[in-house]
Design a protein around this motif. Structure first.
Motif, mmCIF file in Angstrom:
data_model
loop_
_atom_site.group_PDB
_atom_site.id
_atom_site.type_symbol
_atom_site.label_atom_id
_atom_site.label_comp_id
_atom_site.label_asym_id
_atom_site.label_seq_id
_atom_site.Cartn_x
_atom_site.Cartn_y
_atom_site.Cartn_z
ATOM 1 N N ARG A 36 0.843 -1.191 0.000
ATOM 2 C CA ARG A 36 0.000 0.000 0.000
ATOM 3 C C ARG A 36 0.881 1.244 0.000
ATOM 4 N N PHE A 37 0.670 2.142 -0.961
ATOM 5 C CA PHE A 37 1.372 3.429 -0.970
ATOM 6 C C PHE A 37 0.589 4.371 -0.062
ATOM 7 N N VAL A 38 1.163 4.671 1.076
ATOM 8 C CA VAL A 38 0.383 5.225 2.185
ATOM 9 C C VAL A 38 0.159 6.732 2.132
ATOM 10 N N PHE A 39 0.910 7.461 1.314
ATOM 11 C CA PHE A 39 0.755 8.915 1.286
ATOM 12 C C PHE A 39 0.183 9.439 -0.026
ATOM 13 N N ARG A 40 -0.212 8.569 -0.914
ATOM 14 C CA ARG A 40 -0.771 9.020 -2.185
ATOM 15 C C ARG A 40 -2.210 9.478 -1.991
ATOM 16 N N THR A 41 -2.500 10.647 -2.538
ATOM 17 C CA THR A 41 -3.875 11.126 -2.527
ATOM 18 C C THR A 41 -4.658 10.417 -3.627
ATOM 19 N N LEU A 42 -5.979 10.577 -3.608
ATOM 20 C CA LEU A 42 -6.797 9.971 -4.657
ATOM 21 C C LEU A 42 -6.371 10.488 -6.027
ATOM 22 N N SER A 123 27.513 10.660 5.001
ATOM 23 C CA SER A 123 27.817 11.294 6.279
ATOM 24 C C SER A 123 26.571 11.931 6.897
ATOM 25 N N TYR A 124 25.516 12.080 6.103
ATOM 26 C CA TYR A 124 24.265 12.634 6.611
ATOM 27 C C TYR A 124 23.237 11.517 6.593
ATOM 28 N N LYS A 125 23.052 10.892 7.739
ATOM 29 C CA LYS A 125 22.178 9.734 7.831
ATOM 30 C C LYS A 125 20.715 10.184 7.817
ATOM 31 N N VAL A 126 19.956 9.714 6.842
ATOM 32 C CA VAL A 126 18.547 10.068 6.744
ATOM 33 C C VAL A 126 17.700 8.829 6.958
ATOM 34 N N GLY A 127 16.567 9.006 7.604
ATOM 35 C CA GLY A 127 15.621 7.915 7.757
ATOM 36 C C GLY A 127 14.878 7.698 6.458
ATOM 37 N N ILE A 128 14.150 6.591 6.386
ATOM 38 C CA ILE A 128 13.430 6.255 5.155
ATOM 39 C C ILE A 128 12.397 7.323 4.809
ATOM 40 N N LEU A 129 11.929 8.101 5.809
ATOM 41 C CA LEU A 129 10.944 9.163 5.586
ATOM 42 C C LEU A 129 11.561 10.544 5.753
ATOM 43 N N ASP A 130 12.888 10.616 5.768
ATOM 44 C CA ASP A 130 13.560 11.871 6.123
ATOM 45 C C ASP A 130 14.205 12.585 4.947
ATOM 46 N N GLY A 131 14.060 12.038 3.730
ATOM 47 C CA GLY A 131 14.780 12.602 2.598
ATOM 48 C C GLY A 131 13.930 13.417 1.648
ATOM 49 N N ALA A 138 9.862 12.876 11.305
ATOM 50 C CA ALA A 138 8.947 13.010 12.437
ATOM 51 C C ALA A 138 7.541 13.383 11.965
ATOM 52 N N TYR A 139 7.456 14.239 10.962
ATOM 53 C CA TYR A 139 6.163 14.676 10.424
ATOM 54 C C TYR A 139 5.413 13.503 9.789
ATOM 55 N N TYR A 140 6.113 12.760 8.919
ATOM 56 C CA TYR A 140 5.447 11.666 8.206
ATOM 57 C C TYR A 140 5.170 10.490 9.133
ATOM 58 N N LEU A 141 6.041 10.269 10.114
ATOM 59 C CA LEU A 141 5.789 9.202 11.067
ATOM 60 C C LEU A 141 4.547 9.514 11.902
ATOM 61 N N GLN A 142 4.336 10.790 12.224
ATOM 62 C CA GLN A 142 3.134 11.163 12.961
ATOM 63 C C GLN A 142 1.886 10.936 12.116
ATOM 64 N N GLN A 143 1.988 11.200 10.810
ATOM 65 C CA GLN A 143 0.852 10.922 9.922
ATOM 66 C C GLN A 143 0.509 9.436 9.932
ATOM 67 N N LEU A 144 1.535 8.596 9.912
ATOM 68 C CA LEU A 144 1.287 7.154 9.970
ATOM 69 C C LEU A 144 0.719 6.752 11.326
ATOM 70 N N GLN A 145 1.216 7.383 12.388
ATOM 71 C CA GLN A 145 0.713 7.086 13.719
ATOM 72 C C GLN A 145 -0.760 7.447 13.844
#
Length: 202
Positions: A36-42, A123-131, A138-145
């Protein structure tokens, strides 16, 4: 361009098999269930084809069949819009009704907020939702939460093959080697698209 939230999907891994990619380099054919692509709008959903084939150029070390994952995937070729390339993956788990995103397996093209540019800078470690350009992980993880406020709701949306009821209070990895046939939803008509979309979100 870096990846966008439209590339974010959640699924359960079913299998990963070595293969040769189009450029004759070693790759892996992947199968997922309940993708499931979780952030795609209709609106965005109508612009994309439903994945029928998933492939990566990296090995899924540390991820076992039936593990819940969150990743970035895109259609690499406009001539094959249903063939998706997975750019990176991370584990997704839930404890005490809190979602936990693991570290990405491989680096990916991302927006570097420290330097204000796009790249693969290790050298700049990004999370899977941080790039992404607009917001951080943090913003996108809250949306999933908000979408999956409890572990039960997350499990119900992405049921384990070992627990179809999805009533477990945790989605800690369950190592199993059973595989399921990848779900396929061919896009054939407007109303089938609508029916499939509502089936994903209800």
């Amino acid at each position: 361009m870096p990846h966008s939230p439209n590339d974010v999907f959640i699924a359960r891994l079913q299998s990963s098999q070595p293969t040769l990619m189009d450029n004759q380099q070693k790759g892996f054919d992947l199968q997922f269930s309940n993708s499931r692509f979780v952030f795609r709008t209709l609106k965005m959903w109508f612009f994309y084809s439903t994945p029928e084939h998933w492939q990566s150029d990296f090995e899924l070390k540390g991820i076992q069949p039936n593990d819940l994952v969150i990743g970035l995937a895109y259609a690499a070729s406009g001539n094959e819009p249903a063939n998706y390339t997975v750019a990176s993956l991370a584990t997704l788990s839930c404890k005490n009704d809190k979602l936990i995103v693991g570290k990405p397996l491989v680096s990916f093209l991302a927006w570097n907020r420290v330097e204000g540019k796009c790249g693969h800078d290790s050298s700049y470690k990004v999370g899977i939702l941080d790039g992404f350009i607009d917001e951080d992980q943090a913003y996108y993880l809250q949306q999933l939460q908000d979408k999956y406020p409890t572990c039960n709701k997350l499990n119900a949306a992405y049921p384990s093959s070992t627990d179809k009821s999805g009533l477990s209070n945790s989605t800690d990895s369950v190592n199993t080697h059973s595989t399921l046939e990848q779900e396929s939803h061919p896009q054939t008509s407007f109303w089938e698209k609508v029916k499939f979309w509502f089936g994903q979100w209800i």
